[in-house]
Design an enzyme around this catalytic site. Sequence first.
Site, PDB file in Angstrom:
ATOM      1  N   GLY A   1     -29.383  40.942 -17.292  1.00  0.00           N
ATOM      2  CA  GLY A   1     -28.622  41.178 -16.076  1.00  0.00           C
ATOM      3  C   GLY A   1     -29.511  41.770 -15.006  1.00  0.00           C
ATOM      4  CB  CYS A   2     -29.196  41.945 -11.329  1.00  0.00           C
ATOM      5  SG  CYS A   2     -27.521  42.589 -11.136  1.00  0.00           S
TER       6      CYS A   2
END
Length: 348
Positions: free
Chosen positions: A151-152
């Site tokens: 994920g970011c």
Amino acid sequence: MSSKIRIAVLGASGYTGADLVRLAITHPAMEIVALAANQKAGQAMADIWPHFAPYRSLPRLVRADAIDWGQVDAVFGCLPHAASAELLSTLDERIRIIDLSADFRLNDTETYGEWYGVTHPAPHLLESAVYGLTEMARPRLADARLVACPGCFPTAALLTLLPVAEAGLIRDRNITINALTGVSGAGRGLKEQNLFVEISEAAAPYAVGAHRHMPEMEQELSRAFGKPVAISFTPHLLPMNRGELETIIVELADGKTLADLRACYEARYAEEPFIHLLPEGQVPATRMVRGSNHMVLNVFADRVPGRAILIAAIDNLVKGSSGQAIQNMNLMFGLPETMGLEAAPLFP
């Protein structure tokens, strides 16, 4: 390679999928042969994304079940969790998978079920999935059939924390991460809280104490420390389109100093094409990386003795998502790691 890698993009109508298409268009070794978006099937990318108006030759959007998988070498999954694994698990093993959903990031199915509220659709694939934090995963990417892109928020946090954790420079307790993100991180779906009037001239935390990226960060940090680790993490939504800034508070290990942290980063990232330790005193900002696959970070002394402040900035849609996915694909297929990702940050 003698021919281009034929790719399909699932979920091409979302922010992540569209940014992946944007990057893939100019990638010299990729050919886009299929774009899927079930609810937008039949439309052209330019019909829903005006910046693709010059690229009318892109394949029209189709339903995923209409893709001719015999013409595909690699697929990028930009679908929501559960939907991604359910579809990708049916593909021929010849096709290499770069998944941008959360479905293959967590090793434990019980943890996945607890945080995502569903039974894992393809648990048999978890053992072979490579967690694709590129700079930490290179030895495994060349032979990987399935790569789970982080994920970011975990991308920026782990690239900042893992080197100093593995070197024994910080404690495994009281790690606090405060993150700021642009609205694109919330996806393109219509949500009242993301309307212009709601977010303009405002900033607000969300998913306080319960963001789904937390177990992902704890999983990788626990591996680095060799023991279970719990973190404090609070994301905040800002009125900007893209970008992500993380401020991380850590406790130094006994006898360790800020200079030790800088030396660790300098040694670990000196040859990295996309990770950059800034000069002493320079504060990372999202404008330094906007639209690019780069990350900038720096370390600062806390006024509380024995603590340090680590700050990192990335573009959530590029290094935090589609750019990292292409970086992983490059290594999976033996291409130069930076291919298709050489663009400098966009400013102003």
